[in-house]
Design an enzyme around this catalytic site. Structure first.
Site: not given
Ligand SMILES: [Fe+3]
Ligand SMILES: [Fe+3]
Lengths: 287, 136, 287, 136
Positions: A12, A59, A197, A244
């Site tokens: 996302h 977030h 990431h 995540e």
């Molecule tokens: Fe995220």
């Protein structure tokens, strides 16, 4: 009776939303990313889900450090789009499904999942980017999402985050809850975030293509085994924000095979590096 | 027995746990305030004055003014909160992430295009120690 | 090493706080209530706990319908006193224990309890009335509570509330967490709320002396069996607000005997009807 | 299969579940606003005007103005929220609870002093049905 017909999994990345909002999707950098979702958009148009149960993480937009729920389920009728600092994304507000959401909340709390129930919550890129990727741009004359959404926010920002196993078990309970809802609804469950990431520190930019693809393989064929993987493996191999990916196990745990049914069909699989700092992974499994 | 923190072994990485969260509470809450356009404008008009409204340490304020994100992380900042400073500056997440790596913006972008930073050699503190030795 | 030395259980009737705040404790109506806590105040002065882990429920003061956590743990350094509509109670602000609280949060989340972590929270009569009852009036020249408090708020307002068994299991996990904290701390755990009462509807005023005393008996001698009691029994027998008693099982589950140690000693037991709409129950168990 | 709601069998009692919560969302949020002295003063100065600021149904507004707590419960109110109306009026929790029972304030107080309402005969809808028949 409501039934889960499919699960979709996708990164996302906020930059993907920005690329769509700024009309950059045909640029050489972005074109391959969006090409990977063309089949998915077609598929979604055909599937016509009534409700998407959308697992994501906030977030630091709906939740500050004042209050950090491990699992938060949205039971509101609608959700505004968060201003994450760049101004709110120009996407339609999100319509909820209060009845089904409350039913799920009630059911899984009685199965010992200690949810937080939320009735007011702006939703951030974690929820809107998957919607944009899967639905495409919304036309001005029909500026709304084509289905209701139940936002399900998982804390993956402040440690400790819930374990993979806990997420997987929760998915099972969510399936039971959805299948016990009286109304005839076509429900999809989406797991979002990841893939590898890292957005912070001198190690930022970490990508692990091999590990990501092994994750996708195991998500399809060995989800229970995958759910046993400890957090440290995610962080070490897929970067600090790779954690995540535990959220994908909630969606996977809600599929038929986990409840003793047949294995899901792989409708689509896509992987691309990079989108901004992140590897993009995407999978559609049909029940 | 203190809690087991295996993630302390990951190099170049600050895991945002309860300890960091306590350290960075006001720093992060300041960042959160930048979610409104009005506050962003006030912050940009006079950074120091705006920061002085928050119960942050002087170190934290200096790190924000210097846009030293690594220092902000060390002082309890979390990247999703800190990102709102970058957003206020009109920076992308890639620019922010790159700024912490010691690479130039272009070098970081190229690294990502070439497939990103490999896991190989970046898994543990020992990996980085070994690299340092080889470089000497 | 931190250790749990005792558990205390008590109703947290708001009128008891008002009686203290308005100087009515010697009135004929209130005198028997406060007489029941004299021994407890002496005991607490001798015990000198460093920290009290205080299980209670918020009564629509910290949490509105915007957000309803099933279990919320306070990790803040201090907590202001809520204005519940009558103005804030004139009692000292509550000091937290952020280090131990964060340690407990981290530990039990890793044991699959899906806590919400809270850093800003006004505390209401559910927390301050037990403090007042157990500590007595605070003198103007030492206007503070004599120990740190970790507020632990349980949703018993909107159904479904957590089951008795879930609460009991959580208590076990909290014990393990406290005992794994490095600093040498004398910790008590308090369970509050109850006993029988109903504040709403034509059935308001329900009191069940027999059931309440059986609850106290089983809390002492058969807590695991008691934890299996379904919600409907609480509501039917002890009134709609009697459901608060599930919270006592968290404190009871944290005691030594549940972890295989010796049975606790009953230091004090007290029962009185009425305080406003409510039966007052009180128990001190030492490990 | 709808969720099992065994508590529907308890007489004179409204369990505040998700369904009631949805119904009463704005009624309860209005009540919550009475936690500040300023809002209490504004409400007292002009109840109707203050209520009109909230997305409540007309029924809910009327029930509040009439201080009909049983009606407020039926319309989705929760007693801990509704208590803030009573607090604004300077009422005690005992006065509020009593007002829902059909007893006078003094009768309710006496009932509590005498040990409260017994569980016997108040456990189920059938209990209340039987009582009604006996009274006839
Ligand atoms: Fe995220
Ligand atoms: Fe209470």
């Amino acid at each position: 009776m409501a039934r889960i017909t499919a699960a979709a999994f996708t990164s996302h990345v906020p930059a993907i939303g920005a690329a769509m909002d700024l009309g950059k999707t045909q640029e050489a950098y972005w074109q391959p990313v969006f090409a990977g979702y063309e089949a998915s958009r077609q598929w979604l148009r055909e599937q016509k889900p009534d409700v998407v149960f959308l697992v994501y993480n906030d977030h630091a937009n709906a939740f500050s450090l004042d209050l950090i729920p491990t699992f938060a389920i949205g039971t509101a009728a609608d959700y505004p789009i968060a201003d994450e600092g760049w101004g709110p994304r120009p996407v339609p507000p999100v319509k909820g499904h209060p009845e089904l959401a409350a039913h799920i909340a009630q059911s899984v709390i009685q199965e010992d999942f200690d949810l937080t129930i939320v009735n007011r919550m702006p939703v951030d890129h974690g929820l809107t980017v998957p919607l944009s990727l899967m639905c495409g741009e919304r036309p001005a004359d029909d500026f709304r999402w084509p289905f209701a959404v139940i936002p399900f926010a998982v804390n993956v920002v402040q440690y400790p985050v819930p374990s993979g196993r806990r997420c997987f078990e929760l998915g099972k309970a969510i399936r039971r809850a959805i299948e016990s809802f009286d109304e005839d609804l076509n429900v999809q469950i989406w797991g979002t975030g990841g893939m590898s990431h890292q957005l912070q520190g001198p190690r930022a930019g970490l990508i692990n293509r091999e590990w990501d693809n092994a994750f996708l393989d195991r998500l399809i064929a060995d989800p229970a085994g995958l759910a046993a993987m400890p957090h440290i493996d995610y962080v070490r191999e897929a970067g600090s924000e790779g954690i995540e990916l535990v959220m994908w196990l909630i969606a996977r745990g809600a599929m038929a095979d986990i409840a003793g049914g047949p294995a899901p069909r792989v409708k689509h699989r896509f992987y691309h590096v990079p989108a901004s700092n992140t590897a993009v992974g995407h999978l559609i499994l049909e029940d | 027995m203190p809690l087991h923190k295996p993630y302390k072994d990951i190099p170049g990485t600050t895991i945002f746990d309860a300890e960091q969260s306590r350290l960075g509470y006001w720093l992060n809450q300041f960042c959160m305030s930048l979610m409104s356009a009005e506050n962003r404008a006030r912050f940009k008009a006079d950074e120091r004055a705006y920061l002085d409204e928050w119960a942050m340490t002087e170190d934290q304020k200096q790190a924000v003014i210097a846009r030293d994100l690594n220092r902000c992380l060390a002082l309890g900042g979390n990247i999703y909160f800190l990102a709102k400073i970058g957003a206020t500056d009109g920076k992308s997440f890639q620019q922010m992430a790159g700024s912490m790596t010691g690479l130039s913006e272009e070098q970081y972008r190229q690294m990502m295009l070439a497939g990103g930073r490999p896991a190989e050699g970046n898994r543990s503190l020992a990996d980085w120690e070994n690299r340092k030795k080889e470089t000497l």
